[in-house]
Design a protein around this motif. Sequence first.
Motif, PDB file in Angstrom:
ATOM      1  N   UNK A  88      12.831   1.516  23.642  1.00  0.00           N
ATOM      2  CA  UNK A  88      12.033   0.484  22.977  1.00  0.00           C
ATOM      3  C   UNK A  88      11.367   1.041  21.721  1.00  0.00           C
ATOM      4  N   UNK A  89      10.882   2.259  21.796  1.00  0.00           N
ATOM      5  CA  UNK A  89      10.245   2.887  20.632  1.00  0.00           C
ATOM      6  C   UNK A  89      11.252   3.090  19.506  1.00  0.00           C
ATOM      7  N   UNK A  90      12.472   3.516  19.870  1.00  0.00           N
ATOM      8  CA  UNK A  90      13.507   3.727  18.857  1.00  0.00           C
ATOM      9  C   UNK A  90      13.868   2.414  18.180  1.00  0.00           C
ATOM     10  N   UNK A  91      14.022   1.364  18.975  1.00  0.00           N
ATOM     11  CA  UNK A  91      14.377   0.057  18.410  1.00  0.00           C
ATOM     12  C   UNK A  91      13.251  -0.472  17.535  1.00  0.00           C
ATOM     13  N   UNK A  92      11.998  -0.240  17.938  1.00  0.00           N
ATOM     14  CA  UNK A  92      10.866  -0.678  17.118  1.00  0.00           C
ATOM     15  C   UNK A  92      10.867   0.026  15.771  1.00  0.00           C
TER      16      UNK A  92
END
Length: 220
Positions: free
Chosen positions: A85-89
Amino acid sequence: MEKEILDYVLVPLGLVVMVSYHLWLLRQVLRRPSTTVIGINAGSRRLWVRAMMGDTGKNGILAVQTLRNNIMASTVLASTAIMLSSIIAVLMSSGGGDRFSIKFLSILMCFLGAFLLNVQSIRYYSHASMLINVPTSRSEDFKDAVTADYVCRTVNRGSYFWSLGLHAFYISFPLFLWIFGPIPMFLSSLVLVFLLYFLDVAADVATVFTSAPQDQLELV
């Protein structure tokens, strides 16, 4: 223009296929649990909890170690989900157009859902790791003894949330392939449903449901 038309047709159709399958699976779990892996495992866990609580002095360490392994599995999935999720954000904040923002947002919501579901799984498994060693015998000094049925429900809730979190990971694959176009997304949705059917459906095993009717399964 043609690609946009495919987006409006194939992507919703792929989502409908996945949602329809999971609604059908939910119906099977509720009405015919012994035909699904989820239902069979729930019945087996019910028997396992009663066996563990039948002799806490002998089985207490085994029960806690088993639940700890389940907590570790849920922790790995939760950590993976929040990391992705952090990478996609970060990718969303770097730009890429409205179309990619919608696709990344869909994947992000999927992973955030997986994270929350696995956190709930950890919560119930943590409760069960303490409850499973509580004496079940009632006495005047201990009138509020924990029943085996309550512990069974707690363990099964943890497993249900874990299964939902795992399915959220499965659904993320078609959403990720949506980045490469609506056709890969639609085809991957069909393949995913085909594979999930063989993973979720099992032969009729009625022997594990000794404490509940075969055609009913208590989910809460």
